[in-house]
Design a protein around this motif. Structure first.
Motif, short mmCIF file in Angstrom:
data_model
loop_
_atom_site.label_atom_id
_atom_site.label_comp_id
_atom_site.label_asym_id
_atom_site.label_seq_id
_atom_site.Cartn_x
_atom_site.Cartn_y
_atom_site.Cartn_z
N LEU A 24 0.85 -1.19 0.00
CA LEU A 24 0.00 0.00 0.00
C LEU A 24 0.88 1.23 0.00
N HIS A 42 -2.72 0.36 -4.16
CA HIS A 42 -2.56 -0.86 -3.37
C HIS A 42 -2.51 -2.08 -4.28
N THR A 47 -5.50 -1.92 2.17
CA THR A 47 -6.09 -0.70 1.64
C THR A 47 -6.43 0.24 2.79
#
Length: 283
Positions: A24, A42, A47
Motif C-alpha cells: 500500500l 494498493h 487498503t
C-alpha cells in the motif's frame, strides 16, 4: 481491540502455503485548508478507508487488512509520505494479528517519509503475536530537517487471558530513523521465549511497546517523566531531539492507555495540535 479480548479466539495454524503479498502506498499533500490523500495505490489485501477529518485540516486514515490476520510467508509493505505542510494521522480499526507458523516467517515493512514542515503520526492499535508466530517487522522513518513525527509500536505476545505465554516463536523488530539524510536512531530487538521470561527481557510481561516523538525538548522529557512518576516498567529518554518512551505491562490495552496519555502530553509541542483521538478507537 485489547489483546485480552481477542484472546478468546483460537489462532489459526499456518501451513505456510497460501501466503499473501500486499503493498500500500499513500501520499498526503496540503490542498487549501486541509491535508488531502492525493495518492492511494494498493496491491493485494491492504487498503484504507476514505479519509476522515475529525479535527479539521488533519487527515486521518485507517489501514485495512481484510484477511484479518497475517500468517507465515505473508509480506506486507506500507509506504506513506507527507509533503510540505501536510499533516496526516494513520491508525488501524483493530489489533493486527500474526498467527503461529509452521516454520516460515511473516514480514511487515513500513516506510514513512516526512517533508519539511510536514507532520506524520503513525498510531496503529496493538499487534498480537500468537505463540509460535515468527514476525520480522521493519520501520523506516525518513525525516526532512524540519519534519515532525510521532509513532508507536505496541506488541502483545501470546494470549494472557487464556493462560498462554510465549514459549516458542519470535518477533524481530527493527526501527531506523534518519533526519536530513543522517542516521538518527537505529534499533534491532529480538523477542523470543528466552527474552519473554528473562529479567533482562520482558520478565513475563505480555505487552511491550515504544513511542517515538520528534522534535522534542527537555520540556517534553520532563512532562513525561512527571507522568511516569514512580510507576514501574515505564521509561523515557531524549536523544538528539528524539523522545523515546518505553513500557511493559500485563495487558496491551493498559499500555496503549499509557501511550495515549504520553501522546496527549507531547502532541501540542511536537506537531502543533491538541490531542484528538481517532473515532475508531472508541468503537
Amino acid at each position: 481491540m485489547p489483546a485480552n479480548c481477542a484472546a478468546a479466539a483460537h489462532p489459526t495454524v499456518s501451513t505456510d502455503t497460501a501466503a499473501w503479498e500486499a503493498e500500500l502506498t499513500l501520499g498526503f499533500s496540503q490542498r487549501g485548508d486541509k491535508t488531502a490523500l492525493v495518492k492511494r495505490q494498493h496491491r493485494g489485501p491492504l487498503t484504507v478507508q476514505r479519509p476522515f477529518y475529525p479535527e479539521g485540516e488533519v487527515c486521518h486514515v485507517y489501514l485495512l487488512h481484510p484477511p484479518g490476520g497475517v500468517v507465515a510467508g505473508d509480506r506486507l509493505t506500507i509506504n506513506a509520505s507527507a509533503e510540505p505542510s501536510a499533516h496526516a494521522l494513520i491508525t488501524t480499526p483493530a489489533a493486527g494479528k500474526f498467527y503461529r507458523s509452521g516454520g516460515g516467517k511473516a514480514q511487515q515493512t513500513v516506510n514513512l517519509t516526512v517533508a519539511d514542515n510536514a507532520s506524520l503520526e503513525w498510531l496503529p492499535q496493538e499487534t498480537i503475536v500468537y505463540q509460535g508466530a515468527r514476525l520480522n517487522s521493519s520501520m523506516n522513518i525518513d525525516l526532512a530537517e524540519r519534519g515532525r513525527f510521532i509513532g508507536w509500536e505496541l506488541l502483545a505476545l501470546g494470549r494472557p487471558a487464556a493462560g498462554e505465554g510465549f514459549e516458542n516463536g519470535s518477533a524481530n523488530l527493527n526501527w531506523r530513523i534518519s533526519r536530513a539524510g543522517r542516521l538518527l536512531y537505529l534499533e534491532r530487538l529480538r523477542l523470543d521465549a528466552a527474552a519473554f521470561q528473562a529479567r533482562w527481557g520482558l520478565f513475563g510481561h505480555s505487552a511491550c511497546g515504544t513511542l517515538f516523538a520528534y522534535p522534542a525538548t527537555a520540556l517534553q522529557l520532563a512532562a513525561v517523566q512527571a507522568l511516569i512518576g514512580e510507576e514501574p516498567n515505564r521509561g523515557v529518554t531524549l536523544i538528539e531531539g528524539l523522545l523515546i518512551c518505553r513500557g511493559l505491562d500485563r495487558r496491551a490495552d493498559l499500555l496503549k492507555g499509557f501511550f495515549e496519555r504520553v501522546w496527549g502530553l507531547v502532541r501540542g509541542d511536537v506537531v502543533g495540535k491538541e490531542v484528538c483521538a481517532p473515532r475508531i478507537w472508541a468503537t
